[in-house]
Design an enzyme around this catalytic site. Structure first.
Site, PDB file in Angstrom:
ATOM      1  N   GLY A   1      84.326 -29.713  73.942  1.00  0.00           N
ATOM      2  CA  GLY A   1      84.601 -28.280  74.038  1.00  0.00           C
ATOM      3  C   GLY A   1      85.271 -27.881  75.334  1.00  0.00           C
ATOM      4  O   GLY A   1      84.762 -28.172  76.402  1.00  0.00           O
ATOM      5  N   SER A   2      86.402 -27.213  75.272  1.00  0.00           N
ATOM      6  CA  SER A   2      87.186 -27.020  76.481  1.00  0.00           C
ATOM      7  C   SER A   2      88.377 -26.099  76.215  1.00  0.00           C
ATOM      8  O   SER A   2      88.432 -25.427  75.197  1.00  0.00           O
ATOM      9  CB  SER A   2      87.675 -28.386  76.974  1.00  0.00           C
ATOM     10  OG  SER A   2      88.085 -29.182  75.869  1.00  0.00           O
TER      11      SER A   2
END
EC number: 4.1.1.65
Length: 218
Positions: free
Chosen positions: A187-188
């Site tokens: 997640g980013s």
């Protein structure tokens, strides 16, 4: 034009194409799942562990997948799978396109243009959720590419869970558009800055596919 992938060899497991850098996270998870499944026949405790361990291993395989892509034609293509979070004019005339990557997306990032990597800079920072405005101060890696459009900046930003960015290639590397250049775990966000005069072809809320979705418009 063929796209070289020699700069970013992949890990693999049972024929599944995995992102380079997956093994340290994936192998212990898969080993735990396999061991618990073997012991589950004789142990109730192992059976209780087997279900979540197997689910976690399957999730890891999904997260670290690294599918082949037919690279699109266009001056600038998306460096990341995800959703366009914001499109913001910058003071110097450039336009920043921010792409949010959820844990369900492929997290291997690709070169938005062909050119030479002139800079790969790691900048320490925080780990607030990548969709938060304060994430601009998160742990990140800033890339610069010397391309036919001039200098192109791309930023990999770690999120609340993604606390490790893995660049695949160093400064000075020549890349083809769509080559794999790095991985962000769990997640980013990825930002790309389009030069002044380059019109944006995507919209906020639009899904993007790394190496496939065109970012600019003729």
């Amino acid at each position: 034009m063929p796209h070289s992938q020699t700069s970013a060899p992949r890990d693999s497991l049972a024929g599944v194409r995995l992102a380079r850098g997956a093994s340290p996270w994936l192998l212990p998870t898969v080993a735990t799942a396999a061991l618990s499944l073997v012991r589950a026949r004789r142990s109730g405790a192992a059976k209780a562990v087997a279900v979540p361990a197997t689910a976690l291993a399957a999730g890891m395989l999904w997260f670290f997948r690294d599918p082949e892509r037919e690279i699109a034609q266009g001056r600038v293509i998306s460096p990341a799978d995800g959703v366009v979070q914001s499109i913001m004019p910058w003071k110097d005339g450039r336009t920043r396109v921010a792409i949010f990557m959820s844990p369900l997306n492929v997290h291997v990032n690709r070169a938005p243009l062909s050119g030479t990597v002139t800079s790969v800079e790691h900048i320490p920072g925080g780990f607030v959720p990548a969709f938060n405005k304060e994430s601009e101060n998160n742990e990140r890696v800033v890339w610069h590419f010397d391309t036919e459009l001039g200098d192109i900046e791309m930023v990999q930003i770690a999120g609340a869970v993604a606390r490790r960015i893995v660049p695949y290639i160093p400064q000075g590397t020549k890349v083809e558009q769509g080559d794999r250049i790095g991985l962000i775990r769990f997640g980013s966000r990825v930002d790309i800055y389009l030069p002044e005069g380059v019109e944006v072809a995507v919209e906020v809320g639009q899904k993007t596919v790394a190496g496939v979705t065109r970012i600019d418009r003729d």
